[in-house]
Design a protein around this motif. Structure first.
Motif, mmCIF file in Angstrom:
data_model
loop_
_atom_site.group_PDB
_atom_site.id
_atom_site.type_symbol
_atom_site.label_atom_id
_atom_site.label_comp_id
_atom_site.label_asym_id
_atom_site.label_seq_id
_atom_site.Cartn_x
_atom_site.Cartn_y
_atom_site.Cartn_z
ATOM 1 N N LEU A 11 -1.199 8.186 -7.427
ATOM 2 C CA LEU A 11 -1.539 7.779 -5.902
ATOM 3 C C LEU A 11 -2.817 7.059 -5.930
ATOM 4 C CD1 LEU A 11 -1.324 8.172 -2.659
ATOM 5 C CD2 LEU A 11 -2.404 10.330 -2.977
ATOM 6 N N VAL A 12 -3.087 6.115 -5.245
ATOM 7 C CA VAL A 12 -4.323 5.303 -5.154
ATOM 8 C C VAL A 12 -4.280 4.692 -3.867
ATOM 9 C CG1 VAL A 12 -3.197 3.126 -5.844
ATOM 10 C CG2 VAL A 12 -5.564 3.584 -6.290
ATOM 11 N N GLN A 13 -5.565 4.320 -3.578
ATOM 12 C CA GLN A 13 -5.841 3.811 -2.180
ATOM 13 C C GLN A 13 -5.605 2.291 -2.082
ATOM 14 O OE1 GLN A 13 -10.005 5.248 -0.729
ATOM 15 N NE2 GLN A 13 -8.808 6.794 0.286
ATOM 16 N N SER A 14 -5.414 1.614 -0.884
ATOM 17 C CA SER A 14 -5.176 0.370 -0.896
ATOM 18 C C SER A 14 -6.482 -0.257 -1.543
ATOM 19 C CB SER A 14 -4.933 -0.002 0.613
ATOM 20 O OG SER A 14 -4.908 -1.443 0.831
ATOM 21 N N GLY A 15 -6.214 -1.307 -2.256
ATOM 22 C CA GLY A 15 -7.153 -2.092 -3.028
ATOM 23 C C GLY A 15 -7.710 -1.537 -4.288
ATOM 24 N N GLY A 16 -7.025 -0.362 -4.664
ATOM 25 C CA GLY A 16 -7.366 0.245 -5.811
ATOM 26 C C GLY A 16 -6.600 -0.421 -7.179
ATOM 27 N N SER A 17 -6.763 0.285 -8.232
ATOM 28 C CA SER A 17 -5.985 -0.277 -9.631
ATOM 29 C C SER A 17 -5.301 0.966 -10.185
ATOM 30 C CB SER A 17 -7.107 -0.985 -10.395
ATOM 31 O OG SER A 17 -7.714 -1.811 -9.771
ATOM 32 N N LEU A 18 -4.138 0.408 -10.905
ATOM 33 C CA LEU A 18 -3.608 1.346 -11.687
ATOM 34 C C LEU A 18 -3.117 0.718 -13.028
ATOM 35 C CD1 LEU A 18 -1.234 3.723 -9.299
ATOM 36 C CD2 LEU A 18 -3.367 4.384 -10.830
ATOM 37 N N THR A 19 -3.073 1.229 -14.069
ATOM 38 C CA THR A 19 -2.305 0.877 -15.368
ATOM 39 C C THR A 19 -1.035 1.807 -15.566
ATOM 40 O OG1 THR A 19 -4.341 -0.144 -16.047
ATOM 41 C CG2 THR A 19 -2.476 0.051 -17.751
ATOM 42 N N GLN A 82 -1.162 -3.803 -15.673
ATOM 43 C CA GLN A 82 -2.318 -3.509 -15.121
ATOM 44 C C GLN A 82 -2.022 -3.971 -13.686
ATOM 45 O OE1 GLN A 82 -4.356 -5.641 -18.378
ATOM 46 N NE2 GLN A 82 -5.859 -3.945 -18.069
ATOM 47 N N MET A 83 -2.247 -3.049 -12.823
ATOM 48 C CA MET A 83 -2.192 -3.458 -11.368
ATOM 49 C C MET A 83 -3.624 -3.467 -10.726
ATOM 50 S SD MET A 83 1.467 -1.488 -10.611
ATOM 51 C CE MET A 83 0.782 0.032 -11.120
ATOM 52 N N TYR A 84 -3.945 -4.541 -9.943
ATOM 53 C CA TYR A 84 -5.047 -4.514 -9.106
ATOM 54 C C TYR A 84 -5.019 -4.750 -7.715
ATOM 55 C CZ TYR A 84 -6.743 -5.185 -13.897
ATOM 56 O OH TYR A 84 -7.050 -4.998 -15.320
ATOM 57 N N SER A 85 -5.780 -4.414 -6.923
ATOM 58 C CA SER A 85 -5.760 -5.002 -5.466
ATOM 59 C C SER A 85 -4.488 -4.577 -4.707
ATOM 60 C CB SER A 85 -5.912 -6.528 -5.287
ATOM 61 O OG SER A 85 -7.158 -6.949 -5.804
ATOM 62 N N LYS A 87 -1.514 -2.967 -2.826
ATOM 63 C CA LYS A 87 -1.119 -2.584 -1.317
ATOM 64 C C LYS A 87 -0.142 -1.565 -1.163
ATOM 65 C CE LYS A 87 -1.729 -7.876 -1.227
ATOM 66 N NZ LYS A 87 -1.013 -8.924 -0.961
ATOM 67 N N PRO A 88 -0.136 -1.159 0.197
ATOM 68 C CA PRO A 88 0.925 -0.116 0.372
ATOM 69 C C PRO A 88 2.267 -0.655 0.049
ATOM 70 C CG PRO A 88 -0.776 -0.200 2.237
ATOM 71 C CD PRO A 88 -1.093 -1.355 1.176
ATOM 72 N N GLU A 89 2.498 -1.872 0.303
ATOM 73 C CA GLU A 89 3.969 -2.515 0.195
ATOM 74 C C GLU A 89 4.123 -2.684 -1.612
ATOM 75 O OE1 GLU A 89 1.588 -3.841 1.917
ATOM 76 O OE2 GLU A 89 1.683 -6.026 1.719
ATOM 77 N N ASP A 90 3.301 -2.007 -2.499
ATOM 78 C CA ASP A 90 3.562 -1.941 -3.783
ATOM 79 C C ASP A 90 4.165 -0.527 -4.131
ATOM 80 O OD1 ASP A 90 0.477 -3.699 -4.319
ATOM 81 O OD2 ASP A 90 2.632 -4.691 -4.802
ATOM 82 N N THR A 91 3.870 0.325 -3.219
ATOM 83 C CA THR A 91 4.650 1.750 -3.284
ATOM 84 C C THR A 91 6.083 1.715 -3.762
ATOM 85 O OG1 THR A 91 3.237 2.595 -1.806
ATOM 86 C CG2 THR A 91 5.143 3.734 -2.150
ATOM 87 N N ALA A 92 6.400 2.059 -5.011
ATOM 88 C CA ALA A 92 7.609 2.088 -5.585
ATOM 89 C C ALA A 92 7.728 3.022 -6.818
ATOM 90 C CB ALA A 92 8.306 0.546 -5.744
ATOM 91 N N GLN A 114 6.422 7.129 -10.372
ATOM 92 C CA GLN A 114 6.034 6.724 -8.928
ATOM 93 C C GLN A 114 4.588 6.261 -8.855
ATOM 94 O OE1 GLN A 114 7.872 7.359 -6.207
ATOM 95 N NE2 GLN A 114 6.466 6.153 -5.107
ATOM 96 N N VAL A 115 4.397 5.040 -8.182
ATOM 97 C CA VAL A 115 3.016 4.544 -7.761
ATOM 98 C C VAL A 115 3.213 4.637 -6.099
ATOM 99 C CG1 VAL A 115 1.825 2.306 -7.480
ATOM 100 C CG2 VAL A 115 3.053 2.984 -9.790
ATOM 101 N N THR A 116 2.155 5.104 -5.684
ATOM 102 C CA THR A 116 2.117 5.380 -4.268
ATOM 103 C C THR A 116 0.622 4.695 -3.692
ATOM 104 O OG1 THR A 116 3.450 7.202 -4.296
ATOM 105 C CG2 THR A 116 2.313 6.741 -2.176
ATOM 106 N N VAL A 117 0.693 3.823 -3.039
ATOM 107 C CA VAL A 117 -0.564 3.278 -2.270
ATOM 108 C C VAL A 117 -0.880 3.461 -1.064
ATOM 109 C CG1 VAL A 117 -1.977 1.045 -2.172
ATOM 110 C CG2 VAL A 117 -0.171 1.188 -4.134
ATOM 111 N N SER A 118 -1.814 4.364 -0.619
ATOM 112 C CA SER A 118 -2.035 4.528 0.667
ATOM 113 C C SER A 118 -3.022 3.555 1.263
ATOM 114 C CB SER A 118 -2.731 6.028 0.798
ATOM 115 O OG SER A 118 -3.992 6.036 0.048
ATOM 116 N N SER A 119 -2.402 3.524 2.765
ATOM 117 C CA SER A 119 -3.360 2.542 3.428
ATOM 118 C C SER A 119 -4.671 3.155 4.227
ATOM 119 C CB SER A 119 -2.742 2.193 4.717
ATOM 120 O OG SER A 119 -1.961 3.155 5.408
#
Length: 119
Positions: A11-19, A82-85, A87-92, A114-119
């Motif tokens: 889980l990450v906030q909108s604008g965040g990064s994950l790998t 590597q995922m940067y910036s 967005k909630p629509e990247d949730t999948a 699971q990758v969840t991006v919160s707005s």
């Protein structure tokens, strides 16, 4: 036979990064094209990114280009996303995949993460 095992996500906030990471076992996959796909709720599974066996050519979906980077380390049998910036629509649920060089079908899949991006 190649087995793919994924790690990362969460889980990450909108604008965040994950790998995301994906490790292949069973045999070396130096001559495999590797890719990442994602499956969002109520949508088809979508292509995200691919990288050739040599690592010198990558391709990205328009929706992630400039924000995501795919890379591989064939010496470690690993591929990364590597995922940067984000967005909630990247949730999948994200899947790594592999296909032998010259074969069109993606024959090996990771278990999904699971990758969840919160707005």
């Amino acid at each position: 036979q190649v087995q793919l095992s994924q790690s990362g996500g969460g889980l990450v906030q909108s604008g965040g990064s994950l790998t995301l990471s994906c490790t292949a076992s069973g045999r070396r996959f130096g001559y495999y094209t590797l890719g990442w796909f994602r499956h969002a709720p109520r949508k088809e599974r979508d292509f995200v990114a691919t990288i050739t066996w040599s690592g010198n050519k990558t391709d990205y979906a328009a929706s992630v280009k400039g924000r995501f980077t795919i890379s591989r380390d064939s010496t470690k049998n690993m591929v990364y996303l590597q995922m940067y910036s984000l967005k909630p629509e990247d949730t999948a649920v994200y899947y790594c995949a592999a296909r032998p060089l010259g074969v069109a079908t993606w024959s090996h899949w990771g278990q999904g993460t699971q990758v969840t991006v919160s707005s």
